[in-house]
Design a protein around this motif. Structure first.
Motif, short mmCIF file in Angstrom:
data_model
loop_
_atom_site.label_atom_id
_atom_site.label_comp_id
_atom_site.label_asym_id
_atom_site.label_seq_id
_atom_site.Cartn_x
_atom_site.Cartn_y
_atom_site.Cartn_z
N ALA A 105 0.88 -1.24 -0.12
CA ALA A 105 -0.05 0.02 0.01
C ALA A 105 0.61 1.30 0.17
CB ALA A 105 -1.02 -0.15 1.22
N ALA A 106 2.01 1.40 0.90
CA ALA A 106 2.97 2.47 1.06
C ALA A 106 3.40 2.66 -0.41
CB ALA A 106 4.02 2.27 2.16
N LEU A 107 3.93 1.40 -1.10
CA LEU A 107 4.51 1.69 -2.38
C LEU A 107 3.64 2.22 -3.69
CD1 LEU A 107 6.44 -1.62 -2.45
CD2 LEU A 107 7.61 0.53 -2.21
N HIS A 108 2.31 1.66 -3.29
CA HIS A 108 1.36 2.26 -4.62
C HIS A 108 1.13 3.71 -4.34
CE1 HIS A 108 0.57 -1.51 -6.89
NE2 HIS A 108 0.23 -2.16 -5.33
N ALA A 109 1.12 3.90 -2.83
CA ALA A 109 0.64 5.40 -2.63
C ALA A 109 1.84 6.47 -3.15
CB ALA A 109 0.38 5.64 -1.04
N ARG A 128 23.08 -0.32 5.06
CA ARG A 128 21.91 -1.51 5.35
C ARG A 128 21.07 -1.42 3.94
NH1 ARG A 128 19.45 -3.56 9.96
NH2 ARG A 128 20.95 -3.47 11.64
N SER A 129 20.20 -2.40 3.74
CA SER A 129 19.43 -2.51 2.49
C SER A 129 18.23 -3.02 2.79
CB SER A 129 20.44 -3.40 1.44
OG SER A 129 19.51 -3.70 0.42
N LEU A 130 16.95 -2.51 2.23
CA LEU A 130 15.74 -3.27 2.33
C LEU A 130 15.33 -4.07 1.40
CD1 LEU A 130 13.80 0.16 3.40
CD2 LEU A 130 15.19 -1.58 4.80
N THR A 131 16.48 -4.31 0.36
CA THR A 131 16.02 -4.86 -0.97
C THR A 131 15.78 -6.41 -0.65
OG1 THR A 131 17.37 -3.26 -2.41
CG2 THR A 131 17.15 -5.88 -3.00
N VAL A 180 13.06 -1.67 -6.12
CA VAL A 180 12.72 -0.32 -5.67
C VAL A 180 14.18 0.23 -5.46
CG1 VAL A 180 11.84 0.84 -3.54
CG2 VAL A 180 10.58 -1.05 -4.91
N ARG A 181 15.30 -0.55 -4.95
CA ARG A 181 16.38 -0.13 -4.76
C ARG A 181 16.48 0.94 -3.58
NH1 ARG A 181 18.87 -3.06 -5.33
NH2 ARG A 181 20.72 -2.13 -5.59
N ALA A 182 16.28 0.26 -2.42
CA ALA A 182 16.20 1.20 -1.00
C ALA A 182 17.04 0.69 -0.14
CB ALA A 182 14.73 0.84 -0.36
N GLY A 183 18.21 1.74 -0.04
CA GLY A 183 19.21 1.70 1.00
C GLY A 183 19.51 2.77 1.91
N ALA A 214 10.91 8.10 -4.89
CA ALA A 214 9.56 8.29 -3.98
C ALA A 214 9.34 6.70 -3.59
CB ALA A 214 8.68 9.01 -4.53
N PRO A 215 9.22 5.69 -4.30
CA PRO A 215 8.93 4.42 -3.81
C PRO A 215 9.55 3.88 -2.74
CG PRO A 215 8.33 4.33 -6.04
CD PRO A 215 9.17 5.57 -5.65
N ALA A 216 10.92 3.92 -2.96
CA ALA A 216 12.14 3.68 -2.13
C ALA A 216 12.27 4.53 -0.66
CB ALA A 216 13.61 3.93 -2.86
N LEU A 217 11.85 5.96 -0.83
CA LEU A 217 11.67 6.46 0.54
C LEU A 217 10.53 6.17 1.25
CD1 LEU A 217 12.69 10.11 -0.91
CD2 LEU A 217 14.15 8.59 0.39
N ALA A 218 9.42 5.76 0.42
CA ALA A 218 8.11 5.11 0.98
C ALA A 218 8.48 3.97 1.87
CB ALA A 218 6.95 5.06 0.00
N ALA A 219 9.29 2.93 1.27
CA ALA A 219 9.48 1.76 2.00
C ALA A 219 10.43 1.99 3.04
CB ALA A 219 10.33 0.92 0.84
#
Length: 784
Positions: A483-487, A641-644, A652-655, A678-683
């Motif tokens: 939901a956060a990624l879609h938002a 750190r990585s959320l991947t 999404v490439r979030a770290g 924006a999706p990475a920041l939301a994650a």
């Protein structure tokens, strides 16, 4: 056609008469007179030529018909003596002593006849007088192709003693050109393989000066020079390395050649061939150099005395690690005799390089003699069925822990170990006789590109294969994360603002926001650190994820490595990191080994002036996140750190980076604006709250159970693996199993692209039991 210069051969009735004393002394004395002297040695010996080179200031040369073929002796002499005023050839053993059972092949007399050189005979007269005249007369008449043109009497006890021998020799017509008295000051020390090499003796220069003075005082050098000029004209085509080999590319890759006191054996023509084949030859000293020369793409470890310097060599842990990594990475490596012993796990009671699963130890018996050898299979230097001649000269023995593919098949059994990138054996070969060996090695050096630091598991997970190659959690993403990624896409019309994510991550780790930097995955973090400074000596602890190494290389840095070793469970030893390293990168848990290093061990890497980057990309996949440094505050500490992986969002490439606020600010200044989507920041925001931390712990617990089941199954099958904690297992399944699993529909991560590992290892991602059973079934179908 090139004429040979004036020349002479220094020979003796037997070993121990003083050939080396006279030959080296004559070379040094003539050089002191301003002549250009070319020194040569009959036979395979490496040690005497070292003294020749020191005496003449020219490269050392060997002339051995057995090793290179009789037809190459004159061309090699022409090549080596080019530009010289006189060539002095030191013999071997007794004048007519050569290869046993061959009628004197490769003897001093054989070389004297091939080169039409007059012989200066050295006779130790310390234990007789007139009898020496009979010996000289007998030698002079033994073979009409060999002409003894003069004699030097050595170790004369008195003038009366010498006069007695001179008088007895007069009827032979062979003049006495010098008489040397007993002089202990010119003796050279010996050890288990003969004389101590010149390069190992600090006093070698002074000894040569004394020798030159002794010869000048007691030998008629004018008569010796006149004797050399009596050699008949003999012309031919000089040996030319550029005719024997060709360059494999326009590049000039570096071949690192071991030298210094511990490695003094090597034929000059070997290195001339490598240069002619388009390689640069760079020497390094394994006793003192902490790394291989810049740009090294091949390694040559010649013979020498590593057993004598074993403790000092073992103390140079940085170089041991660099060599281990290079060999494991498939860098073309040739090791002869002492080089073979050095590559072993240990040399006697102390550590060796550890590139070979073998032990080297001293033996009570000397192995010495010429050998014929055949290549049993294609390898780095030879092709199956190739035959060469060589020489063995060693008192160590190497015992391999498991069967290996031998480098050569000798008449009395296999020798050494070889493969596509390694050739290690006791056999010394003279590459001038077999230039194809140099060509094969040089071709491999030109082709070497190192481990593929850009290879990743996703390349292996092709459609139709069951994926054990990618370390992404296989379960569905939580509804709240989706939901956060879609938002976040609803705000795509505005540039992304990282402040909320930074604050959320800071709160999650108990840090101020100035110590956090959101990044486009851990890859951007590695790139930022690589460009943070002009690092003087960056070090990467391997084997580990190759992204940081690749980023440093892309930024133009020469990267040193420290290898963790399988024999101690890939444990980290901070003392092995060079003291002057200003950046150290280490994974925790390490990918691909899965080893979780103690936090205290990691803290020991910290020191003033050094930055330590700890990659904790998989720590959230271990229950309780043990040994983390993410909430600690130390000068010079950075944590990535990585959320991947854990949240199944590789696209999404979030770290993010945590740590030293000064370093974080410097990295932020290098960051491209709006690099984090924006999706990475939301994650980042969604995965940092209490709900996410609880879900993360549940996933970590599930992964631990799945790993436990995989560990048990591998143990039951006798498959060695690393006892780690991460959601993947590094297993040593054997060479060829990676490919065989693919043929059975299973993708696992090949491990030979990680520095320090080879093709016998694979990394297996932890999966649910129903998928793991399919992996195990495929593994059971593969012969091992």
């Amino acid at each position: 056609m090139v004429p040979l210069p004036p020349r002479l051969v220094v020979a003796a009735p037997a070993s121990g008469h003083g050939k080396t004393t006279v030959a080296v002394g004559v070379m040094a004395a003539l050089t002191a007179r301003g002549l250009r002297v070319s020194g040569h040695k009959v036979g395979p010996d490496y040690i005497d030529p070292g003294y020749h080179a020191l005496a003449t200031g020219r490269p050392a040369r060997n002339l051995d018909p057995y090793l290179v073929g009789a037809d190459r002796i004159v061309p090699l002499l022409l090549h080596g003596s080019a530009g010289a005023d006189i060539a002095v050839i030191e013999g071997v053993m007794g004048l007519f002593d050569g290869r046993l059972g061959s009628g004197g092949e490769a003897s001093t007399a054989h070389v004297a006849a091939l080169t039409a050189s007059p012989v200066l005979l050295v006779a130790d007269i310390s234990h007789a007088s007139r009898t020496h005249a009979a010996v000289v007369a007998g030698l002079a008449g033994f073979d009409p192709a060999v002409r003894i043109a003069g004699v030097v009497l050595n170790q004369a006890g008195s003038a009366r003693h010498a006069d007695e021998v001179v008088a007895a020799l007069r009827p032979t017509g062979i003049p006495v050109l010098g008489v040397l008295p007993r002089d202990a000051d010119i003796e050279t020390p010996s050890r288990h393989l003969g004389l101590v090499p010149a390069a190992e003796r600090d006093e070698s220069g002074a000894v040569l000066q004394r020798l030159a003075r002794l010869i000048e005082q007691h030998v008629d050098l004018d008569a010796v020079s006149a004797m050399a000029r009596q050699a008949p004209d003999l012309a031919g085509a000089a040996w030319d390395p550029a005719v024997e080999v060709h360059a494999g590319s326009s590049a000039r890759p570096v071949v690192a050649v071991a030298g210094g006191r511990a490695f003094t054996f090597g034929y000059t023509e070997t290195f001339e061939l490598l240069r002619a084949a388009g390689c640069e030859v760079a020497c390094f000293d394994p006793l003192t150099d902490a790394g291989l020369p810049a740009g090294t793409a091949g390694i040559y470890l010649g013979g020498g005395f590593p057993e004598v310097y074993a403790a000092e060599l073992a103390a140079n842990t940085a170089l041991l690690g660099a060599l281990r990594e290079a060999v494991a990475a498939g860098m073309p490596t040739v090791a002869e005799c002492g080089g073979l012993a050095y590559l072993c796990r240990n040399v006697g009671e102390v550590a060796g390089v550890g590139a070979l699963d073998a032990a080297a130890a001293m033996s009570p018996r000397l192995t010495l003699g010429y050998r014929t050898a055949t290549a049993p299979a294609d390898n780095l230097l030879a092709r199956a069925g190739d035959r060469v001649t060589g020489h063995e000269f060693h008192r160590t023995r190497v015992a391999f822990s498991c069967p290996v593919d031998p480098a050569w098949q000798l008449p009395d059994g296999p020798d050494g170990v070889a493969g596509p990138s390694l050739h290690a054996s006791y056999l010394h070969t003279h590459w001038a006789g077999y230039p194809r060996l140099a060509q094969h090695f040089a071709d491999a050096v030109h082709a070497f590109t190192g481990p593929d630091l850009h290879h990743h598991g996703d390349v292996e997970a092709k459609p139709g294969l069951l994926d054990f190659a990618v370390n992404v959690y296989t379960g569905p993403r939580p509804d709240w994360l989706d939901a956060a990624l879609h938002a976040s896409l609803q705000d795509a019309t505005a540039y992304p603002d990282a402040s909320a994510a930074r604050d959320a991550l800071a709160a999650r780790h108990g840090l101020p926001s100035t110590e956090v930097l959101p990044t486009a995955g851990a890859s951007e973090a590695f790139d930022l650190v690589a460009r943070l400074r002009r690092w003087r000596r960056p070090v990467v602890i391997h084997p580990q994820y190759t992204g940081p190494h690749a980023a440093l290389a892309a930024a133009g840095h020469r990267v040193d490595t420290v290898l963790c070793r399988p024999e101690d469970g890939f444990a980290l030893h901070p003392a092995e990191v060079p003291d002057d390293a200003d950046l150290v990168v280490v994974g925790n848990p390490t990918n691909p080994t899965g080893v979780l290093h103690p936090a205290e061990t990691l803290r020991r890497l910290l020191r003033p002036g050094r930055v330590v980057l700890v990659d904790e990309a998989f720590l959230d996949a271990i229950p309780g996140e043990p040994e983390t440094l993410s909430g600690e505050r130390h000068p010079g500490l950075l944590v990535s750190r990585s959320l991947t992986k854990h949240w199944s969002i590789p696209g999404v490439r979030a770290g993010y980076l945590l740590g030293d606020p000064g370093l974080i600010a410097a990295a932020a200044r290098l960051q491209v604006p709006w690099s984090v989507s924006a999706p990475a920041l939301a994650a980042m925001v969604s995965c940092s709250d209490e709900r996410a931390l609880a879900e993360s712990e549940l996933r970590a617990g599930q992964l631990a159970l799945w790993r436990c089941e995989l560990d048990k199954a591998l143990t039951a099958r006798g498959v060695p693996f690393v006892a780690g904690s991460a959601p993947y297992v590094l297993a040593r399944v054997g060479d060829g199993v990676h490919r065989a699993l693919r043929e059975n529909g299973i993708a696992v991560r090949r491990a030979d692209t990680f520095p320090g590992l080879d093709s016998t290892w694979v990394r297996i991602a932890v999966r649910p039991p129903e998928l793991t059973d399919q992996l195990l079934a495929a593994l059971d179908r593969i012969p091992r």
